[in-house]
Design a protein around this motif. Structure first.
Motif, mmCIF file in Angstrom:
data_model
loop_
_atom_site.group_PDB
_atom_site.id
_atom_site.type_symbol
_atom_site.label_atom_id
_atom_site.label_comp_id
_atom_site.label_asym_id
_atom_site.label_seq_id
_atom_site.Cartn_x
_atom_site.Cartn_y
_atom_site.Cartn_z
ATOM 1 N N PHE A 349 45.475 7.207 -11.354
ATOM 2 C CA PHE A 349 45.905 8.347 -10.548
ATOM 3 C C PHE A 349 47.283 8.811 -10.995
ATOM 4 C CE2 PHE A 349 48.187 10.036 -6.794
ATOM 5 C CZ PHE A 349 47.424 11.173 -6.603
ATOM 6 N N VAL A 350 47.375 10.064 -11.344
ATOM 7 C CA VAL A 350 48.647 10.666 -11.737
ATOM 8 C C VAL A 350 49.153 11.495 -10.561
ATOM 9 C CG1 VAL A 350 49.780 12.272 -13.315
ATOM 10 C CG2 VAL A 350 47.985 10.738 -14.161
ATOM 11 N N PRO A 351 50.355 11.201 -10.036
ATOM 12 C CA PRO A 351 50.869 11.956 -8.880
ATOM 13 C C PRO A 351 50.748 13.460 -9.092
ATOM 14 C CG PRO A 351 52.335 10.132 -9.404
ATOM 15 C CD PRO A 351 51.311 10.168 -10.497
ATOM 16 N N ASP A 352 50.213 14.131 -8.085
ATOM 17 C CA ASP A 352 49.966 15.570 -8.191
ATOM 18 C C ASP A 352 50.820 16.387 -7.228
ATOM 19 O OD1 ASP A 352 48.802 14.745 -5.856
ATOM 20 O OD2 ASP A 352 46.788 15.465 -6.310
ATOM 21 N N ASN A 353 51.829 15.725 -6.640
ATOM 22 C CA ASN A 353 52.745 16.409 -5.718
ATOM 23 C C ASN A 353 52.009 17.022 -4.528
ATOM 24 O OD1 ASN A 353 55.086 15.904 -7.335
ATOM 25 N ND2 ASN A 353 54.453 17.573 -8.692
ATOM 26 N N LYS A 354 50.896 16.387 -4.154
ATOM 27 C CA LYS A 354 50.160 16.809 -2.971
ATOM 28 C C LYS A 354 49.871 15.585 -2.122
ATOM 29 C CE LYS A 354 46.955 19.957 -3.354
ATOM 30 N NZ LYS A 354 45.714 20.661 -3.737
ATOM 31 N N SER A 355 49.570 15.801 -0.874
ATOM 32 C CA SER A 355 49.233 14.689 0.014
ATOM 33 C C SER A 355 48.343 15.200 1.141
ATOM 34 C CB SER A 355 50.496 14.038 0.598
ATOM 35 O OG SER A 355 51.146 14.941 1.468
ATOM 36 N N LEU A 356 47.714 14.269 1.833
ATOM 37 C CA LEU A 356 46.878 14.629 2.973
ATOM 38 C C LEU A 356 47.714 15.293 4.055
ATOM 39 C CD1 LEU A 356 44.066 14.463 4.317
ATOM 40 C CD2 LEU A 356 44.692 12.187 5.141
#
Length: 435
Positions: A349-356
């Motif tokens: 998983f590459v951080p995508d600067n999004k979250s739930l």
């Protein structure tokens, strides 16, 4: 040349089942994004839950009309597909109705299947009318716009086509009709094809047979992409559901240990084993799907999008933005997004600067919840939107200090005054002197 059909059938069967197995593997991977939680206690109660709720549909019938129709579709679709075993054997070995040697019992089975097929057709048509003509409020909500609405209709169309093909297949099977056993419905459809010659009728039968089995395999693989995944997941979901009384929340182990250390006068804080310097501190609460536990993620995939939770939510009924159904759909959508990220980056998983939190679910939705458990009580497959809401609230409070002003004031009063009210301890009894 005589084995070409059998080879073609075997190839289609292997491809269909293989693709399904691949999707199941991906499904398991996504659910395991959540952290571990032990749900292996009290197996007798868990088996009972699964038998009563998933198999027995006990919570569905709380709304009698929808519950009764759902039982017909559920029973009919599962039982009729027992015939898939016969189709597979016939397709692989070139036989025709291989189980017909059972005689009268075979006729009873196929007759039951035909009656159930008609009942399923009636129930599915009623479901379609409820969604698209009557437009019940819980099916006309904004959180079902777009693909969720198309998905629900697609499933209904699938079921109509598959049941119709089953009846046409039987009606055009001249050998089966000649047996005059089990053709309780198809015998009335057979006259529709009386203007065709024998070869045309046989061609229609084989076409219906092929489309029927291919349709079943297509539908099997469509499950992963649809809300109908609950056909499979309702059973583990009810088994692993929380057995604690509704309203009982879990405590964070790290916080509990700290409190015990503070309250124990004999505890030596320096005796605790040192923490791993390389370990990443765990979050308080949840801001993304990886912070939830695997049962909560299983809940998200099991959601039927029926809207019973939202229609019973007092916050939603008073016009608040909160929709427990949307909470589950958003969790599943974010989980799928994270899964695609992992697939695109070779298993990492590459951080995508999004979250739930924030990108899918807003704090306004979370704080609208009254934690009344109506959504949990109403869910026909024991999903708990409330557990996700409370974990995300916990993150807002303990990680971001982002509670509403009124709640912050209450917690400040408890800290300073030992009570929720803005009075110091010396002034608490002043009310007794009032006239």
């Amino acid at each position: 040349m005589m084995y070409i059909d059998n080879i073609l059938f075997a190839i289609i069967l292997v491809v269909g089942i293989g693709f399904f197995a691949k999707n199941v593997k991906k499904l398991k991977r996504n659910i395991n994004l959540g952290h571990d939680v032990n749900r292996n206690d009290n197996p007798s109660a868990r088996w009972k839950n699964m038998a009563m709720i998933a198999l027995g549909q006990s919570k569905m019938v709380k709304r009698p009309v929808a519950g009764f129709l759902h039982i017909i579709v559920y029973a009919g679709f599962i039982i009729i597909n027992i015939e898939v075993l016969e189709i597979i054997i016939d397709g692989l070995f070139g036989t025709h109705r291989v189980f017909s040697f059972l005689g009268g019992f075979y006729g009873f089975l196929i007759g039951s299947f035909e009656i159930l097929a008609v009942l399923v057709l009636v129930a599915v048509i009623v479901f379609w009318i409820r969604r698209n003509v009557i437009k019940l409020k819980r099916f006309a909500s904004s959180d079902l716009n777009g693909s969720p609405k198309r998905d629900a209709d697609t499933i209904l169309y699938f079921e109509i086509v598959l049941m119709s093909l089953f009846l046409i297949m039987n009606a055009t099977d001249l050998h089966f009709q000649a047996m005059n056993s089990g053709n309780v419905i198809s015998q009335f459809i057979t006259p529709w094809f009386s203007s065709f010659d024998i070869m045309q009728v046989e061609a229609i039968e084989m076409t219906a047979w092929w489309i029927h089995i291919i349709g079943i395999l297509v539908f099997l693989n469509y499950l992963y992409y649809s809300k109908h995944l609950h056909i499979l997941l309702a059973f583990p979901n009810t088994y692993f559901a929380d057995l604690n009384p509704k309203g009982q929340f879990d405590n964070l182990e790290s916080v509990t240990n700290e409190v015990k250390l503070m309250m124990d006068p004999n505890a030596d804080p320096f005796a605790a084993p040192p923490a791993d310097a390389t370990a990443v501190p765990s979050k308080f609460g949840a801001s993304d799907v990886q912070d939830l536990n695997w049962v909560q993620l299983l809940n998200a995939y099991t959601c039927t999008e029926c809207g019973r939770c939202t229609s019973s939510c007092p916050a939603n009924q008073t016009g608040k933005k909160l929709s427990p159904r949307k909470i589950m759909m958003d969790t599943r959508d974010r989980m799928e997004e994270v899964g695609r990220n992992i697939d695109a980056n070779k298993g990492v998983f590459v951080p995508d600067n999004k979250s739930l939190l924030n990108d899918y679910i807003t704090p306004e939705e979370l704080w609208a919840c009254t934690s009344c458990n109506a959504c949990v009580e109403e869910c026909p497959v024991n999903i708990s939107p409330l557990s996700i809401i409370m974990d995300m609230r916990r993150y807002l409070v303990m990680e971001q200090s982002a509670a509403p002003q009124s709640l912050n004031a209450m917690m400040t009063n408890i800290e300073n005054n030992g009570a929720p009210w803005q009075y110091n301890q010396q002034d608490r009894l002043n009310w007794k002197n009032e006239n």
